[in-house]
Design an enzyme around this catalytic site. Structure first.
Site, PDB file in Angstrom:
ATOM      1  N   CYS A  87      47.832  36.377  35.484  1.00 21.34           N
ATOM      2  CA  CYS A  87      48.847  36.980  36.330  1.00 21.34           C
ATOM      3  C   CYS A  87      50.210  36.946  35.668  1.00 21.34           C
ATOM      4  CB  CYS A  87      48.930  36.248  37.675  1.00 21.34           C
ATOM      5  SG  CYS A  87      47.411  36.326  38.653  1.00 21.34           S
ATOM      6  N   GLY A 116      47.335  40.481  37.656  1.00 19.22           N
ATOM      7  CA  GLY A 116      48.025  40.421  38.940  1.00 19.22           C
ATOM      8  C   GLY A 116      49.511  40.269  38.698  1.00 19.22           C
ATOM      9  N   ASN A 267      53.301  34.098  40.749  1.00 24.28           N
ATOM     10  CA  ASN A 267      52.135  34.969  40.633  1.00 24.28           C
ATOM     11  C   ASN A 267      51.489  35.107  42.012  1.00 24.28           C
ATOM     12  OD1 ASN A 267      50.967  32.350  40.780  1.00 24.28           O
ATOM     13  ND2 ASN A 267      49.140  33.098  39.742  1.00 24.28           N
ATOM     14  N   CYS A 269      48.892  34.126  43.731  1.00 24.57           N
ATOM     15  CA  CYS A 269      48.375  33.001  44.551  1.00 24.57           C
ATOM     16  C   CYS A 269      49.288  31.801  44.580  1.00 24.57           C
ATOM     17  CB  CYS A 269      47.018  32.615  44.032  1.00 24.57           C
ATOM     18  SG  CYS A 269      45.790  33.895  44.308  1.00 24.57           S
ATOM     19  N   GLU A 271      50.390  29.567  42.349  1.00 22.38           N
ATOM     20  CA  GLU A 271      50.277  28.363  41.527  1.00 22.38           C
ATOM     21  C   GLU A 271      51.146  28.411  40.279  1.00 22.38           C
ATOM     22  OE1 GLU A 271      47.181  31.063  39.715  1.00 22.38           O
ATOM     23  OE2 GLU A 271      47.948  30.608  41.717  1.00 22.38           O
ATOM     24  N   THR A 434      39.930  28.862  41.971  1.00 23.38           N
ATOM     25  CA  THR A 434      38.743  28.829  41.108  1.00 23.38           C
ATOM     26  C   THR A 434      37.497  29.258  41.862  1.00 23.38           C
ATOM     27  OG1 THR A 434      38.296  26.504  41.637  1.00 23.38           O
ATOM     28  CG2 THR A 434      39.709  26.940  39.732  1.00 23.38           C
ATOM     29  N   GLY A 435      37.679  30.095  42.895  1.00 26.34           N
ATOM     30  CA  GLY A 435      36.564  30.420  43.769  1.00 26.34           C
ATOM     31  C   GLY A 435      35.329  30.912  43.048  1.00 26.34           C
ATOM     32  N   ILE A 437      34.736  31.157  39.689  1.00 23.27           N
ATOM     33  CA  ILE A 437      34.364  30.286  38.580  1.00 23.27           C
ATOM     34  C   ILE A 437      33.646  29.040  39.103  1.00 23.27           C
ATOM     35  CG2 ILE A 437      35.383  28.698  36.911  1.00 23.27           C
ATOM     36  CD1 ILE A 437      35.172  31.348  35.714  1.00 23.27           C
TER      37      ILE A 437
END
Length: 780
Positions: A87, A116, A267, A269, A271, A434-435, A437
């Site tokens: 991102c 993103g 970014n 999400c 983080e 990390t959904g 992955i």
């Protein structure tokens, strides 16, 4: 991990998203080992002796111990023109028309490669402000956000993988109230996540119930009560899950690069708070794979293995900066001048379960802090060693860097190493979503999130077209059953997201944030029946405990529920229904046969059989660019006590339409026959924009032929009574939102069903919608 031991869902995720294939679909990666070899070889290329590092990189990837972000797994070692960075935060938008559209072009080029993007729209003058030289008033930032939203839809419709978008606005911008309320409109800004940049001064004003000036370019437009504005944010988030909040002053105060950049956006999400043209490169250490003697009194994380793995991972990620492409030259310059990486963790909840610690408890916080402190220490020391070998990042200023707020919290010997050798990477740690992955990695818990569901059933489509049921279980749950037996009672550590108090979520996020120099992607899942007063306090707790941002998700009639859960008194009945239903949805005994009900909607566990005759209707669509009209036939069936669409046929004499109309016919009909809340089909079709432009039809603009087909299907659903008319849906949502203190309403934006596979298995984690059945991710 040997390929034969890969869980079916993990193999499916690998094959669908990460396995390298030729243009015709022929696999290049024959096995998962081939994928690891490809990645290790690509990331070792910048080394002076690549062959010496390939086996070490390969070892880190084995057994899913180190998980590079999905773009690295999918793109490293290929000839695809993609970026390995997840991102970006784009450049500062100037307050003039030429600059605005230059930035739009840069955004399109970035998203075209799958990145993103995040944007701060606070730099645009508010609605009604004078525009010098043209004798007009400004339309305001939100109208330009609509343009970005349309661009993102266009990139999607052109067949490119979509990265998500984040829009932020300062809490003192004159249009902040309109920004907060933007998502009340169902069709607006669907491609954006929204967050408010909250300053320390604003939080103090909220606490004091003081006045708060809304200003732009030094001019105060009006003054509001800070607490009233805060309540607007909280009520909007309570009602439809947006906007989130970002504590921007804390981010800048603790930034290692405080001396050479100012951060005003993140970014998508959250983080990675980033400067203009900043890029984030992500990877995660799988803590669940590092626990020794799990489920015993001696269970512990192997800190020596963690240290070695983190050092290898930092080197791999640093090399990724050099082998990755970038959509824009300024993004490459920014990345290579600062060399920031975002190394984090996944499987934290599973690791806690395996060591007997209940998520959110004192012991869980103690263990988490110890593990994260060890990870941070290893990462910073590895980066100083790389600096001694390869040089510090170009913008390193020893005195200024060591004066940074977060750097001051490092161990003394780590700071001494930085003073002596410099540091290769300006920032090193982040907790990313990390959904998908995590599902690839044998379905470990995601990021620092608690386990969402320990076990559920899914229906898998086989190559021959048939379906097969399979059980999907959490990694720690499956290991416990293997070691202790199927009938062993679960320990107190087996806690899921639905049974946790909000305070436990915040406490864990705050514990991790101490050892993260960037930020954290986390969703605080809240019960639907939480009161507004209790909900509002979650954000205050996050601020007071040192978090850099906060995102919540509360299932309700506006956002839509994700995986519905039953009260404890109905648990046994719910488990029986869920077993029959393939998914962890609490439901009464299924009616009719081969179906279950969730949220008042009946879902079929296998496709309905087609009767010999069905009632239906045929519609004619004349699209200006088509030589021939398109005819759409919709046939219906009576199920769950009401008439519902069962199949669709799309026909045209135009041979150019043949392939896609047949594909669309089959796909939509398959979704219809599965049952459930299939109205999402309408929304997805209506959201498609044709890059060549749409047309005016019946006095209004229709963005594409597919959108026109979606409108026909919507009209048919309304005519048969399956779907309420838009104004009726608006009224229903208005009634709900008024009940929770809102003046306006936005029809449901949440997804009960996955838009890709149609299964009601979409969960909200780390700011993303993640499908636990097929691995679909809405955050890019």
């Amino acid at each position: 991990m040997p390929e034969q031991q890969i869980a079916p869902i993990s193999r499916q995720i690998w094959d669908m998203k990460y396995r390298l294939k030729d243009a015709d679909g022929t696999p290049v990666d024959r096995t998962l080992d081939d994928s690891w070899d490809r990645i290790a070889r690509a990331l070792a290329a910048p080394e002076a002796d690549p062959e010496a590092w390939i086996p070490r990189f390969r070892e880190a990837l084995e057994d899913f111990r180190f998980l590079p972000a999905g773009r690295i797994v999918a793109g490293a070692g290929t000839d695809r023109r993609v970026t390995l960075f997840n991102c970006f935060v784009m450049g500062t938008i100037p307050d003039d028309m030429a600059g605005i559209f230059d930035n739009l072009k840069e955004a399109a080029l970035t998203m075209q490669q799958g990145g993103g993007i995040g944007y701060d729209f606070s730099t645009l003058r508010p609605r009604g402000a004078p525009v010098r030289g043209v004798g007009a008033d400004a339309s305001g930032p939100l109208t330009f956000m609509d343009v970005w939203d349309a661009m993102c839809r266009t990139i999607m419709s052109a067949g490119h993988r979509r990265g998500a978008m984040m829009a932020v606005m300062r809490c003192d911008h004159p249009d902040i109230e309109a920004f907060i309320a933007a998502k009340e409109d169902a069709g607006r800004l669907r491609m954006f996540n929204l967050s408010v940049l909250v300053t320390d001064a604003f939080m103090e004003a909220v606490k004091a119930d003081a006045g708060w000036d809304l200003m732009f370019d030094g001019t105060v437009f009006r003054t509001v009560q800070a607490r009233d504005l805060w309540n607007r944010i909280m009520r909007a988030t309570y009602a439809y899950a947006e906007p989130g909040v970002i504590f921007v002053d804390r981010i800048n105060r603790l930034n290692n690069l405080h001396y050479c950049e100012t951060i005003a956006a993140t970014n998508p999400c959250g983080e990675q708070p980033l400067p203009p043209y900043g890029a984030c490169l992500l990877g995660s250490i799988n803590l669940a794979r590092l626990v020794r003697e799990p489920f015993t009194d001696a269970a512990a994380l192997d800190l020596q293995a963690l240290d070695a793995l983190v050092r290898t991972a930092v080197r791999m990620m640093d090399n990724t900066i050099d082998v990755s492409g970038f959509p824009l030259p300024r993004q490459q310059e920014e990345a290579r001048n600062k060399r920031r990486i975002g190394l984090g963790v996944t499987g934290l909840a599973d690791a806690l379960i395996m060591t007997g610690a209940r998520y959110g408890s004192d012991r869980a916080v103690q263990l988490t802090e110890a593990w994260m402190a060890a990870l941070q220490r290893a990462a910073y020391l590895a980066s100083t060693e790389l600096a001694a070998e390869k040089g510090a990042f170009p913008l390193f200023d020893r005195e200024a860097y060591l004066a940074g707020g977060h750097v001051a919290t490092l161990d003394a010997d780590v700071r001494d190493a930085i003073a002596r050798s410099g540091i290769r990477n300006a920032l090193l740690t982040s907790i990313a979503p990390t959904g998908t992955i995590s599902i690839l990695a044998d379905n470990v818990s995601s990021g620092l999130e608690p386990v969402f569901s320990f076990s559920y059933r899914r229906s898998v489509l086989l190559p021959d077209g048939s379906r097969q049921e399979e059980e999907v279980t959490d990694y720690a749950y499956r290991l416990y059953r293997r070691l202790r037996g199927e009938n062993a009672p679960l320990t107190d550590a087996f806690v899921d997201a639905q049974t946790l108090a909000p305070e436990a979520h915040v406490r864990m996020q705050a514990a991790v944030q101490k050892y993260v120099d960037s930020s954290i992607s986390k969703t605080i899942n809240l019960p639907e029946d939480i009161s507004f007063e209790a909900f509002k306090d979650v954000y205050v707790q996050a601020y007071e405990q040192g978090c850099k941002g906060c995102t919540t998700y509360r299932p309700n009639p506006v956002t839509g529920s994700v995986l519905s859960l039953a009260p404890d008194k109905d648990k046994a009945k719910a488990q029986e229904a869920a077993a029959q239903a393939e998914l962890p949805l609490a439901a009464p005994a299924p009616k009719p046969k081969d179906a279950f009900e969730a949220g008042g909607v009946v879902y079929m566990t296998r496709p309905l059989d087609r009767p010999e005759a069905l009632p239906g209707q045929t519609y004619k669509v004349v699209w200006p660019e088509s030589e021939h009209a398109i005819y759409i036939t919709l046939n219906d069936i009576v199920a769950d006590g009401r008439r519902r669409p069962f199949e669709v046929f799309i026909n045209s004499k135009n041979t150019e339409h043949y392939a896609w109309t047949v594909a669309l016919t089959r796909m939509i009909s398959a979704v219809f026959r599965r049952g459930g809340d299939v109205a999402f089909v309408v929304e997805e079709l209506k959201a498609v924009f044709d890059p060549r432009g749409g047309h005016w039809m019946r006095g209004r603009y229709v963005p594409s032929l597919l959108a026109a087909i979606g409108e026909v299907i919507e009209r048919h659903m309304i005519d048969i009574g399956f779907l309420s008319a838009p104004e009726e849906r608006r009224t229903e949502q208005l009634a709900y939102l008024k009940a929770v203190g809102q003046e306006e309403a936005r029809p449901g934006a949440g997804l009960a069903q996955c838009p890709k596979c149609g299964q009601p298995s979409l969960v909200r984690q780390e700011g993303c919608d993640i499908c636990t059945s097929c691995g679909y991710s809405r955050c890019g």
